[in-house]
Design a protein around this motif. Sequence first.
Motif, PDB file in Angstrom:
ATOM      1  N   THR A 259      43.417  36.982  47.125  1.00  0.00           N
ATOM      2  CA  THR A 259      42.178  36.299  46.309  1.00  0.00           C
ATOM      3  C   THR A 259      41.002  36.879  46.752  1.00  0.00           C
ATOM      4  O   THR A 259      40.371  37.078  46.093  1.00  0.00           O
ATOM      5  CB  THR A 259      42.762  35.123  45.347  1.00  0.00           C
ATOM      6  OG1 THR A 259      44.131  35.332  45.224  1.00  0.00           O
ATOM      7  CG2 THR A 259      42.070  35.039  44.070  1.00  0.00           C
ATOM      8  N   GLY A 262      40.503  39.879  49.882  1.00  0.00           N
ATOM      9  CA  GLY A 262      40.979  40.657  49.424  1.00  0.00           C
ATOM     10  C   GLY A 262      40.152  41.584  48.655  1.00  0.00           C
ATOM     11  O   GLY A 262      38.678  41.489  48.508  1.00  0.00           O
ATOM     12  N   PRO A 263      39.980  42.753  48.531  1.00  0.00           N
ATOM     13  CA  PRO A 263      39.339  43.590  48.625  1.00  0.00           C
ATOM     14  C   PRO A 263      39.262  44.258  46.455  1.00  0.00           C
ATOM     15  O   PRO A 263      38.042  44.921  45.837  1.00  0.00           O
ATOM     16  CB  PRO A 263      39.262  45.001  48.945  1.00  0.00           C
ATOM     17  CG  PRO A 263      41.024  45.779  49.320  1.00  0.00           C
ATOM     18  CD  PRO A 263      41.456  44.069  49.621  1.00  0.00           C
ATOM     19  N   ASP A 264      40.563  44.097  45.992  1.00  0.00           N
ATOM     20  CA  ASP A 264      41.070  44.124  45.364  1.00  0.00           C
ATOM     21  C   ASP A 264      40.548  43.492  44.142  1.00  0.00           C
ATOM     22  O   ASP A 264      40.124  41.794  43.565  1.00  0.00           O
ATOM     23  CB  ASP A 264      42.960  43.842  44.594  1.00  0.00           C
ATOM     24  CG  ASP A 264      42.866  44.370  43.109  1.00  0.00           C
ATOM     25  OD1 ASP A 264      42.154  44.607  42.332  1.00  0.00           O
ATOM     26  OD2 ASP A 264      44.716  44.469  43.346  1.00  0.00           O
ATOM     27  N   PRO A 265      39.321  44.157  43.420  1.00  0.00           N
ATOM     28  CA  PRO A 265      38.278  43.346  42.201  1.00  0.00           C
ATOM     29  C   PRO A 265      39.245  42.631  41.189  1.00  0.00           C
ATOM     30  O   PRO A 265      38.689  41.880  40.562  1.00  0.00           O
ATOM     31  CB  PRO A 265      37.567  44.274  41.578  1.00  0.00           C
ATOM     32  CG  PRO A 265      37.607  45.889  42.242  1.00  0.00           C
ATOM     33  CD  PRO A 265      38.701  45.285  43.156  1.00  0.00           C
ATOM     34  N   VAL A 266      40.436  44.043  40.659  1.00  0.00           N
ATOM     35  CA  VAL A 266      41.300  42.915  39.221  1.00  0.00           C
ATOM     36  C   VAL A 266      41.524  42.051  39.880  1.00  0.00           C
ATOM     37  O   VAL A 266      41.310  40.785  38.825  1.00  0.00           O
ATOM     38  CB  VAL A 266      42.275  43.925  39.469  1.00  0.00           C
ATOM     39  CG1 VAL A 266      42.980  43.437  38.122  1.00  0.00           C
ATOM     40  CG2 VAL A 266      41.933  45.359  38.744  1.00  0.00           C
ATOM     41  N   LYS A 268      41.328  39.395  41.657  1.00  0.00           N
ATOM     42  CA  LYS A 268      39.089  37.841  41.900  1.00  0.00           C
ATOM     43  C   LYS A 268      38.905  38.096  40.900  1.00  0.00           C
ATOM     44  O   LYS A 268      38.490  36.934  39.448  1.00  0.00           O
ATOM     45  CB  LYS A 268      38.040  39.389  42.418  1.00  0.00           C
ATOM     46  CG  LYS A 268      38.171  38.695  44.277  1.00  0.00           C
ATOM     47  CD  LYS A 268      37.721  39.465  44.774  1.00  0.00           C
ATOM     48  CE  LYS A 268      37.664  40.216  45.999  1.00  0.00           C
ATOM     49  NZ  LYS A 268      37.804  39.131  46.835  1.00  0.00           N
TER      50      LYS A 268
END
Lengths: 440, 155
Positions: A259, A262-266, A268
């Motif tokens: 969270t 990591g790179p995942d904007p979804v 976040k």
Amino acid sequence: MRSFQFLLILPNLVLFFLFLIAGVIGNPMGSQNIIIVFVWILWWVVLIALLVPFGSRLWCTMCPLPIVGEWVQRGSIVKVRQGKPLGLNLKWPASLRNIWPQNIGFLCLALFSALLVTRPIVSVFVLGGMILIAIILHLIFEKRTFCMYVCPVGGFLGLYSMCSTLELRVKDPEVCRKHKEKECLRGSENGYGCPWFQYPGNQTRNNYCGLCTECVKTCPLDNIAINVRPFASDDKIKNYDEAWKAFIMITLAMVYSVTLLGPDPVIKDWANATFTGQWRGFLTYALVVLSSALVGFPAVYAGFAWLAKVFSGNKEISYENVFIRYAFVLVPMGLLAWIAFSVPLVMINGAYIISVISDPMGWGWDLLGTKEVHWNPVLPGWVPYIQAGLLMVGLWISIKKGYDVGKQLFKNKGEVMRSLIPITVLLIGVVAAFLSRYTN
Amino acid sequence: MSKKMFTLIITLVIVIIGPVGAILANNVIPSERHIIVKARQFGYEPSVIKVNKGDKITIDVATEDVTHGFYLDGYNINLIARPAGDPATVTFAADKAGRFNYRCSQTCGVFHPFMLGEFIVEPNYLFPGSIGLAIGLGAAALFYLARKEGDFCGE
């Protein structure tokens, strides 16, 4: 010296109240407010990377959260006040005398960690709320019930303090056995009976000793010692609540790594629902986190523990015993995983500490001339290598401790080694999961 | 050769074999890559960029809301994308293999410290190497413990 603990706590208490004030009236941007930068970067890294591994529950010695409640309960700040404590002085319900409340409390807080570590006002509510709860509980229940059974931080401090290189123990248990007065339990004019409900005479683990040093003060035979010892010397997980604490903590280290790091904007956006309004996503996030920590990872572990029992070939030992005792391997592994998670906090975001010292409220002050120190990560390219190195250290220590646990469980070396194979595979799997996040 | 020396050598071999086995060269012809990155509170699109070592990379960073930064770890690149301005651009050679983060360097909101993406320059030896090391270390630990003497009566 009776004032020892008071002198440790006082500066923390003063700073803590200043942080709370900054959280309320200061800049709402977390990276520009001292409560966020000092608590969730500086304090957290010092706690998990230094205090816990090398100082056991030293933080509990100086923690400002319960202290106002304790002063109210005792009716005294430093001196020993004899007689009945203030408040109802009730006993905590027997069914809750475990760390399940702390497990659940920490897990619930973790769901909102994206808010907690970025919004000053949320930190004020949570930390200030803990002070209020501590005061209320000190007035209702006896001694440090709050620290022992409720404080969400205390749960993982207790678990990971098993790894600490510091311990409080009696010098000679026989001296305690023969000494009938038991001032360490009852208290004396020199100090209070153990506020943590512990009897030092048979203390063999760090888990529930808050290092308040009351027993050092009360023992008339000078039989209490603070010892330095090898890393991860306490290796007995005793109950399911402690085993689940290990599962929850290692799962949350991974959740935070995904969270926050990591790179995942979804993901976040889901975790940060008060900003994005994606409450359905938050619900999904919460369900995934809760089910992973309480069911998913424990189920995986249960499978490997079953294999450990089957591989050992020992039909006498109970599966429950294998399940609970081998869970200890996740304690040093979890601690090292949390330290690995914390590396970028200090190497990447540590620069905020320098600027916020000069501008604690985020109002544009420049008290020490460091306000304009530009955000500059320290050796960011090294971070994944350091994280991988820490995970390897955790893996090696955990396997070795698994062997020590196995020696206590099984009758011969063959059984130990065979049972250790699935446990080692599990540990490699855990390390691989973290490596995939940090290095891939 | 003493038993201890034999154990040590075997342990070292196991620890080394893992990563070395994982580090297999992959020969890829360098190319030119043009990547458009859109920044918004609090993420990047794309959030993961994969290139090959030796590629000549041009990155354009544009913002969809407030001012954002694009700081690339390990390459010391720092761009600033402003809402009204043209995309910020940089061209560089991806001459360092591995996994790097790009992160916002301009305070852009409450979640700013955790606004980041991943820049992976293949071949990324660190991941397979460290996985291999973990497997080797696990095997070495078991081997070491299996040969350890004196823990049980009658050994």
